[in-house]
Design a protein around this motif. Structure first.
Motif, mmCIF file in Angstrom:
data_model
loop_
_atom_site.group_PDB
_atom_site.id
_atom_site.type_symbol
_atom_site.label_atom_id
_atom_site.label_comp_id
_atom_site.label_asym_id
_atom_site.label_seq_id
_atom_site.Cartn_x
_atom_site.Cartn_y
_atom_site.Cartn_z
ATOM 1 N N ILE A 58 0.880 -1.169 0.000
ATOM 2 C CA ILE A 58 0.000 0.000 0.000
ATOM 3 C C ILE A 58 0.915 1.216 0.000
ATOM 4 N N GLU A 59 0.875 2.011 -1.068
ATOM 5 C CA GLU A 59 1.846 3.081 -1.257
ATOM 6 C C GLU A 59 1.149 4.384 -1.631
ATOM 7 N N PRO A 60 1.766 5.531 -1.325
ATOM 8 C CA PRO A 60 1.203 6.806 -1.780
ATOM 9 C C PRO A 60 1.149 6.860 -3.305
ATOM 10 N N LYS A 61 0.100 7.469 -3.817
ATOM 11 C CA LYS A 61 -0.055 7.674 -5.256
ATOM 12 C C LYS A 61 -0.678 9.047 -5.439
ATOM 13 N N GLY A 62 0.133 10.053 -5.788
ATOM 14 C CA GLY A 62 -0.361 11.413 -5.832
ATOM 15 C C GLY A 62 -0.853 11.806 -4.450
ATOM 16 N N GLU A 63 -2.085 12.286 -4.368
ATOM 17 C CA GLU A 63 -2.677 12.631 -3.076
ATOM 18 C C GLU A 63 -3.509 11.479 -2.498
ATOM 19 N N GLY A 64 -3.473 10.340 -3.179
ATOM 20 C CA GLY A 64 -4.232 9.185 -2.730
ATOM 21 C C GLY A 64 -3.328 8.023 -2.387
ATOM 22 N N LEU A 65 -3.819 6.802 -2.636
ATOM 23 C CA LEU A 65 -3.074 5.592 -2.320
ATOM 24 C C LEU A 65 -3.188 4.594 -3.465
ATOM 25 N N ARG A 66 -2.154 3.777 -3.586
ATOM 26 C CA ARG A 66 -2.146 2.657 -4.521
ATOM 27 C C ARG A 66 -2.125 1.368 -3.712
ATOM 28 N N ILE A 67 -3.143 0.530 -3.907
ATOM 29 C CA ILE A 67 -3.285 -0.713 -3.152
ATOM 30 C C ILE A 67 -2.958 -1.866 -4.084
ATOM 31 N N GLY A 68 -1.883 -2.582 -3.815
ATOM 32 C CA GLY A 68 -1.488 -3.689 -4.672
ATOM 33 C C GLY A 68 -2.513 -4.801 -4.680
ATOM 34 N N THR A 69 -2.561 -5.525 -5.793
ATOM 35 C CA THR A 69 -3.587 -6.551 -5.959
ATOM 36 C C THR A 69 -3.466 -7.688 -4.955
ATOM 37 N N LEU A 70 -2.253 -7.906 -4.394
ATOM 38 C CA LEU A 70 -2.061 -8.995 -3.439
ATOM 39 C C LEU A 70 -2.181 -8.549 -1.988
ATOM 40 N N LYS A 72 -3.684 -8.249 1.380
ATOM 41 C CA LYS A 72 -4.720 -9.039 2.042
ATOM 42 C C LYS A 72 -5.823 -8.124 2.573
ATOM 43 N N ASN A 73 -7.044 -8.606 2.547
ATOM 44 C CA ASN A 73 -8.177 -7.827 3.049
ATOM 45 C C ASN A 73 -7.979 -7.419 4.503
ATOM 46 N N ASP A 75 -5.096 -6.884 6.087
ATOM 47 C CA ASP A 75 -4.077 -5.833 6.153
ATOM 48 C C ASP A 75 -4.630 -4.505 5.646
ATOM 49 N N LEU A 76 -5.452 -4.553 4.622
ATOM 50 C CA LEU A 76 -6.034 -3.330 4.079
ATOM 51 C C LEU A 76 -6.975 -2.683 5.090
ATOM 52 N N ALA A 77 -7.816 -3.485 5.723
ATOM 53 C CA ALA A 77 -8.761 -2.947 6.700
ATOM 54 C C ALA A 77 -8.063 -2.340 7.902
ATOM 55 N N ALA A 78 -6.902 -2.883 8.266
ATOM 56 C CA ALA A 78 -6.191 -2.439 9.472
ATOM 57 C C ALA A 78 -5.196 -1.316 9.210
ATOM 58 N N ASP A 79 -4.896 -1.024 7.962
ATOM 59 C CA ASP A 79 -3.884 -0.011 7.654
ATOM 60 C C ASP A 79 -4.330 1.363 8.175
ATOM 61 N N PRO A 80 -3.478 2.055 8.938
ATOM 62 C CA PRO A 80 -3.873 3.352 9.508
ATOM 63 C C PRO A 80 -4.291 4.377 8.462
ATOM 64 N N ARG A 81 -3.689 4.338 7.282
ATOM 65 C CA ARG A 81 -4.053 5.293 6.230
ATOM 66 C C ARG A 81 -5.460 5.034 5.709
ATOM 67 N N ILE A 82 -5.843 3.774 5.675
ATOM 68 C CA ILE A 82 -7.200 3.425 5.244
ATOM 69 C C ILE A 82 -8.194 3.775 6.350
ATOM 70 N N ARG A 83 -7.887 3.437 7.572
ATOM 71 C CA ARG A 83 -8.795 3.702 8.690
ATOM 72 C C ARG A 83 -9.023 5.197 8.874
ATOM 73 N N GLN A 100 -10.601 -15.284 9.360
ATOM 74 C CA GLN A 100 -9.740 -16.242 8.658
ATOM 75 C C GLN A 100 -9.732 -15.974 7.155
ATOM 76 N N ILE A 101 -10.885 -15.685 6.591
ATOM 77 C CA ILE A 101 -10.946 -15.414 5.155
ATOM 78 C C ILE A 101 -10.263 -14.093 4.829
ATOM 79 N N ARG A 102 -10.454 -13.072 5.669
ATOM 80 C CA ARG A 102 -9.785 -11.786 5.410
ATOM 81 C C ARG A 102 -8.273 -11.927 5.436
ATOM 82 N N ASN A 103 -7.767 -12.879 6.208
ATOM 83 C CA ASN A 103 -6.322 -13.100 6.263
ATOM 84 C C ASN A 103 -5.766 -13.731 4.989
ATOM 85 N N LYS A 104 -6.622 -14.319 4.176
ATOM 86 C CA LYS A 104 -6.186 -14.952 2.929
ATOM 87 C C LYS A 104 -6.625 -14.178 1.682
ATOM 88 N N ALA A 105 -7.832 -13.620 1.712
ATOM 89 C CA ALA A 105 -8.401 -12.978 0.523
ATOM 90 C C ALA A 105 -7.588 -11.744 0.138
#
Length: 339
Positions: A58-70, A72-73, A75-83, A100-105
């Motif tokens: 998960i990286e800065p992209k301009g004034e937003g963010l770029r979320i890589g396709t891999l 995990k759901n 990690d994305l939900a818990a990332d401070p920038r997303i929250r 369990q599914i969020r840890n894999k998806a």
């Protein structure tokens, strides 16, 4: 399960070269493996992309963010920038599945997950999405989980993703890598196809193309909310869900963006509804009129007609929260700058 060839790749060039019309990408596998076990999907080849470096960032992209396709759901939900900047996305992900599914998806896999229409999952039932031209057993069948917007005579299946509904409300873009190495971006509505007479073709991805990331724009300063109505409290797909983003300036709604799950053949948004809301004073009456506008094209039967009333009430409740007309629920968050 039908025998298949397993190919593990270490870079995007190899991945593109391994893909053809009879292959499928696997990352978390939380949906694909279930469908392969049921022989609903039976690829000749499965291409594992989990060893490709850099797609889990998960990286800065301009004034937003770029979320890589891999990514995990979980990690994305818990990332401070997303929250902090995109809480509607975090809320949707947490509502979407078990821990369990969020840890894999993965992000890309979530976007590409298949419908949970029971007729699609049952190989004994006719399904145009599974086998074009076979017919649609959902017509006249149990319709509680089916869509009421964007359907066709050939398919009534609803899109299942919570994450995609939040991304649609955030006006996210999907980054795609062509087979020749070029990349381009598609808006959510351009990425997903409506069923028409070919419900088996669900996206506008072409052979050899791979989702590499989701691009989030700069977060709107205001309030975001996600509400999901389902048959049980955990690990259930939405009957109706609403993701909303809005600000209120000088007593008038600004930057309203609303998307819906459980009712559409794709993550559903109506630009006319957003335009109708913007520039007006918040009120329950206004939100009810917006719901009426949204549902003008709804096609229902006895089994899912309740979704029109449920959608109307959910939209009124969520828009009341994000505009301050009603005290915000635990599912709403005020947004500032990205942390």
């Amino acid at each position: 399960m039908k025998p298949f060839e397993y190919v593990r790749v270490n870079d995007l060039i190899s991945a593109a070269g391994a893909l053809d019309e009879k292959s499928e990408i696997i990352a978390g596998g939380t949906n694909l493996l279930d469908l392969m076990k049921l022989q609903v999907m039976a690829p000749d080849k499965v291409v594992d992309i989990t060893r490709i470096p850099g797609l889990d960032k998960i990286e800065p992209k301009g004034e937003g963010l770029r979320i890589g396709t891999l990514v995990k759901n979980a990690d994305l939900a818990a990332d401070p920038r997303i929250r902090t900047g995109y809480p509607v996305l975090s809320r949707a992900l947490l509502a979407g599945a078990s821990g369990q599914i969020r840890n894999k998806a993965t992000t890309g896999g979530n976007l590409l997950q298949r419908t949970r229409c029971p007729y699609f999952y049952d190989p004994e039932m006719a399904c145009n999405k599974r086998e074009p031209g076979a017919g649609c057993s959902a017509k006249g069948g149990v319709s509680r989980m089916l869509a009421i917007l964007g359907t066709s005579e050939d398919c009534r299946a609803a899109h299942p993703s919570d994450m995609a509904v939040a991304l649609r409300a955030l006006n996210a873009m999907i980054e795609i890598r062509r087979k020749n190495g070029d990349t381009y971006q598609l808006a959510m509505d351009d990425f997903y196809r409506l069923p028409g007479d070919r419900p088996d073709i669900e996206t506008n991805l072409k052979d050899g193309e791979i989702i590499t990331a989701v691009i989030l724009p700069r977060p709107v300063i205001g309030v975001q909310s996600y509400r999901k109505i389902r048959d049980r409290a955990s690990y259930a797909f939405a009957l109706v869900s609403v993701a909303a983003v809005a600000t209120v300036e000088h007593g008038l709604i600004q930057n309203a963006s609303v998307a819906f799950g459980g009712i559409g053949a794709r993550p559903w948004a109506d630009l006319d509804v957003n335009a109708f809301l913007n520039g007006k004073e918040p009120s329950a009456e206004l939100f009810g009129e917006a719901a009426d506008l949204l549902l003008t094209a709804a096609i229902t039967d006895e089994g899912n007609a309740f979704k029109t009333t449920m959608t109307r009430r959910a939209l009124i409740a969520v828009m009341s929260e994000v505009t301050g007309l009603r005290e915000a629920s635990v599912g709403s968050d005020r947004v500032g700058e990205i942390a």
